[in-house]
Scaffold this motif. Structure first.
Motif, mmCIF file in Angstrom:
data_model
loop_
_atom_site.group_PDB
_atom_site.id
_atom_site.type_symbol
_atom_site.label_atom_id
_atom_site.label_comp_id
_atom_site.label_asym_id
_atom_site.label_seq_id
_atom_site.Cartn_x
_atom_site.Cartn_y
_atom_site.Cartn_z
ATOM 1 N N ARG A 103 9.668 28.674 11.804
ATOM 2 C CA ARG A 103 9.130 28.150 13.063
ATOM 3 C C ARG A 103 7.775 28.792 13.378
ATOM 4 O O ARG A 103 6.848 28.124 13.843
ATOM 5 N N MET A 104 7.645 30.100 13.104
ATOM 6 C CA MET A 104 6.357 30.761 13.324
ATOM 7 C C MET A 104 5.286 30.201 12.402
ATOM 8 O O MET A 104 4.135 30.000 12.824
ATOM 9 N N LEU A 105 5.640 29.962 11.151
ATOM 10 C CA LEU A 105 4.685 29.329 10.230
ATOM 11 C C LEU A 105 4.234 27.980 10.783
ATOM 12 O O LEU A 105 3.044 27.653 10.774
ATOM 13 N N HIS A 106 5.193 27.207 11.259
ATOM 14 C CA HIS A 106 4.894 25.899 11.848
ATOM 15 C C HIS A 106 3.938 26.050 13.024
ATOM 16 O O HIS A 106 2.973 25.288 13.175
ATOM 17 N N THR A 107 4.182 27.044 13.864
ATOM 18 C CA THR A 107 3.333 27.290 15.026
ATOM 19 C C THR A 107 1.932 27.707 14.603
ATOM 20 O O THR A 107 0.930 27.239 15.167
#
Length: 848
Positions: free
Chosen positions: A381-385
């Protein structure tokens, strides 16, 4: 204690031999199943080592041959070795196994007369001799012979006749994805047309009888998952048939075996009369999760078990996205974070802490953890963000193109993002290699129209990792001015240093910060803020997660104050709660979550982090007092709201209906404190669905007037295993601290307590460990009872015994007397003769 061998990531070497084709023939018999294997091996050009070793644990070798010539392998620990040619060759073997006596539920076993397999992580070696490692992939052809009505395996059906069936899976897979099911089964059938126009047959199998009526929702959830994966990830299903089988004895929730998913009955069977809204939501998510594994786990698998989060973290993130699209994004996100904090933060803050990519293990079964799954999903999710939706989509497309049909690594995954976006993710990879939950401290200052936020990150030491380096932390944040208007919409700050500041200019007044919106990073945010500021955010924040978080922080402050200083509930909190509940623009599901108190375990950890030894009984008393105060404060509001939440339409497991039922039951729990259970009894008597019936029963138990309802409940659902699981769990979960252990002990002697069934064991003893004041009673009898049952379960099912030991994992936070008693219980378990390596590893890690 079983001798333990530690396996290290650094010691990985490629397989000496690859497998080109597998043919298996099963002659089924409960006590003496014969398995014939014909395996085509070829030398792996990636290594010059030609030693030949096949894993095997339990199969009795009857014969073996190479290229048709009999051989006599040497039996060694964990398998066999044999002299083989330095070229491609065909290995043939016949073994015998006993599914009926396989109580560990790994490999091939029987469940209520049904043959079933569970091979992840290392169960295939209990079926036959094979290189049982995920980087050895091959197509399988399976022939099943027996008297069973239905005989299933992976792939497409390629032949059947009287007493036999054959299945072929054309896609190379590791042995852990092998599946076989045989028995008296009936199917709900449907069809799905893929985006390219291909027709796929869908079958959801269960035993004949009442379970047949509980498959409709599961089938609809499967079709929704297939549609979503095509629309969002452009992934199309790749076989002619997709099948799910419901099994009552299963260690996990479900398993993604290629084309033949095997499910715990609790994770697939549902009806309004027997399943709650939470059950429906869980089933929808798990079906999606296992289906999504077809690409993120099956088509691209993990090279070795140290890469487990490569498939599990990514697939959890995908099923969270799916659930958010199917239901309420805000409510789903809050529930995801509640689960993360309740399970993974607890893990990260204790003796079982480990990185998302561990560097060693004794038993891989012990690393199917919240860190691998939930924290792994947060990393993605952090990568996506950080990269944004467009670059995320580009990276995923590259991932599928580059690694389809391969056994990949976490490093391969990160490299895909680097290649697709041009970003250097060297520092970001620390999220995979470093254990522990970062603490993100924040201070601020406002001067001459400039507002500055000062951040500091630090991660406490964890076992084996004393020093932590700074991580990349995406901080989604916004700013609100004093009248509640947003003056800075959601912006993502990238923190890369141990200490870092960010300044915002041109502001007319000091703003109120809304930090970590959407919970943009799995960290613990530490910032001094007043009750009035939190009430302001609860009223005005445009981010749903932070609106909820503000109310939760208010409640935690109140409870901590009540525990430590004996203070009374804060008027600001009660007023903010009332204002929120009266806001008809808010989703009822959101309001139900905001009404719920922080858990007692959460308060215990909060106190411990503040240097205060938590007293479980004091926390329980504070929680009870606060609930009573809230009930009295809302007594004029609750009746109107409860009436508005009444669902008059026929039951449907939709987000809209579920939200109304959740808020209605939350209000009923408060009303019960004032009316002694009259409204709850009336609801129980008229309830036509399990959500309302179980909610009303819980209220009656809290009011200590539920004995008659309990008896009626058992009589009505006697024989329905999943509902009787609820009956066991409810009694312990709602027992008072003084009675919880006695209730659990009494129920453990009940005729319906089938302790060898994983669902039933978890229902009873999981409920006990999640009743903190009851489990941690000062007498220590909760520890004794739990340890006794773990010792009894371990030789029968070591996987479940090992996982259940986590009920002890927070033991170091308590007072000296409790610590001594828990240590004694753990040492007694560890010292038990013949204790499994699964359980021994978990207990040894907890003891330190």
């Amino acid at each position: 204690m079983t001798e333990q061998t530690r396996i290290f990531l650094a010691d990985y070497t490629p397989p000496n031999w690859l497998v080109e084709q597998v043919h298996l023939t099963f002659a089924l018999s409960p006590a003496a199943t014969r398995v014939k294997s014909r395996i085509r091996f070829a030398p792996n050009t990636a290594t010059s080592d030609r030693d030949f070793f096949l894993h095997g644990e339990g199969p009795a070798l009857i014969s073996a041959a190479i290229d048709g010539a009999p051989v006599t392998p040497e039996m060694v620990r964990g398998g066999l070795t044999c002299a083989v040619p330095d070229r491609a060759f065909t290995w043939e073997a016949e073994v015998e196994i006993s599914p009926a006596t396989n109580t560990a539920l790994e490999g091939l076993y029987t469940s209520n007369g049904m043959y079933c397999t569970q091979c992840e992580a290392e169960g295939f070696r209990k079926i036959t001799f094979y290189p049982d490692r995920p980087d050895v992939m091959a197509p399988f052809t399976v022939r099943i012979e027996g008297d069973e009505k239905v005989m299933l395996s992976n792939g497409n059906p390629t032949g059947a006749g009287e007493g036999w069936a054959e299945w072929t899976d054309p896609w190379p897979k590791p042995a852990y994805l092998f599946a076989l099911v045989a028995g008296d089964l009936v199917a709900r059938e449907d069809r799905f047309t893929t985006m390219s126009g291909k027709t796929v047959d869908l079958k959801l199998w269960t035993r004949p009888g009442p379970d047949e009526g509980k498959t409709e929702f599961g089938m609809e959830a499967l079709k929704a998952s297939m549609t979503w994966d095509e629309e969002v990830y452009k992934r199309e299903y790749d076989l002619d048939i997709f099948q799910i089988v419901a099994v009552s004895d299963f260690n996990m929730g479900a398993m993604e075996n290629k084309g033949l998913n095997i499910f715990n009955t609790s994770a697939v069977l549902a009806s309004p009369e027997t399943s709650t809204d939470a059950n429906f939501e869980r089933i929808e998510a798990i079906i999606a999760h296992e289906y999504f594994h077809n690409w993120t786990g099956n088509r691209i698998t993990c090279r070795d078990w140290f890469q487990l989060s490569l498939k599990e973290g990514l697939t959890v993130f995908r099923d969270q996205q799916f659930s958010g699209d199917m239901r309420s994004k805000a409510v789903c996100r809050i529930n995801d974070v509640l689960s993360l904090r309740g399970r993974q933060f607890r893990e990260d803050n204790g003796p079982l802490a480990h990185p998302v990519q561990p560097d060693s293990f004794v038993e891989i079964n012990n690393f199917y953890t919240a860190t691998i799954y939930e924290k792994g999903a947060e990393v993605i999710r952090m990568l996506h963000t950080l990269v944004g939706q467009e670059d995320y989509d580009r990276a995923l497309e590259l991932y599928f193109d580059r690694h389809d049909g391969e056994a990949a690594t976490i490093q391969d995954w990160v490299r895909v993002f680097e290649d697709a976006t041009g970003r250097d993710l060297t520092q970001f990879k620390r999220w995979y290699s470093q254990a522990g939950t970062p603490r993100l401290s924040v201070t601020d200052e406002f001067r001459d129209g400039s507002y500055t936020l000062h951040f500091k990150q630090e991660t406490p030491p964890t076992p084996g990792q004393e020093v932590k380096d700074p991580r990349v932390i995406p901080i989604a944040m916004g700013l609100l001015n004093p009248n509640g208007d947003e003056v800075l919409p959601t912006t993502v700050l990238e923190m890369t240093e141990a200490e870092q500041s960010f300044t915002f200019d041109g502001l007319a007044a000091k703003p109120v910060p809304s930090l970590l919106r959407g919970f943009s990073a799995p960290v613990i945010l530490k910032r001094d803020s007043s009750a009035s500021e939190r009430a302001f955010l609860l009223a005005h924040d445009t981010d749903p997660f932070n609106k909820w978080e503000a109310g939760r922080a208010l409640a935690k402050d109140v409870l901590v104050g009540m525990v430590t200083h004996g203070s009374t509930p804060d008027a600001a909190y009660l007023q903010a709660l009332t204002t929120m509940l009266r806001d008809d623009q808010l989703d009822p599901a959101f309001r139900a979550l905001a009404l719920r108190q922080p858990g007692q375990d959460d308060i215990a950890q909060t106190l411990f982090d503040a240097g205060i030894t938590p007293d479980p009984l004091a926390i329980w008393r504070a929680s009870e007092t606060l609930a009573q105060e809230v009930a009295e404060h809302l007594q004029d509001v609750a009746p109107r709201l409860s009436a508005e939440m009444d669902v008059t339409a026929p039951f449907a497991p939709t987000a809209a209906q579920a939200g109304k039922r959740a808020l209605g039951l939350g209000l009923l729990s408060l009303t019960t404190r004032l009316d002694g259970g009259h409204a709850a009894q009336a609801l129980y008597d008229r309830a036509d669905n399990m959500t309302l019936k179980l909610g009303a029963l819980g209220c009656l138990l809290d009011a200590e007037v539920g004995e008659e309802a309990l008896a009626r409940f058992h009589a009505e659902f006697d024989g329905d295993a999943l509902v009787i699981d609820k009956w066991f769990a409810m009694q312990v979960a709602h027992a008072s601290p003084q009675n919880a252990v006695d209730v659990a002990e009494k129920l453990s002697a009940h005729k319906d307590f089938n302790w060898k069934n994983p669902n039933r064991f978890r229902a009873l003893f999981g409920a006990l460990t999640m009743n903190p004041a009851g489990f941690h009673t000062v007498s220590g009898k909760g520890y004794e009872l739990f340890a006794d049952w773990l010792i009894r379960l371990d030789p029968v099912n070591p996987q479940i015994a090992a996982r259940m030991t986590t009920g002890f994992e927070t033991w170091r936070r308590y007072d000296a007397d409790r610590r001594a008693m828990i240590r004694g219980a753990l040492e007694r378990i560890l010292g038990t003769k013949g204790i499994s390596s699964d359980t021994a590893e978990m207990v040894a890690r907890m003891l330190g």
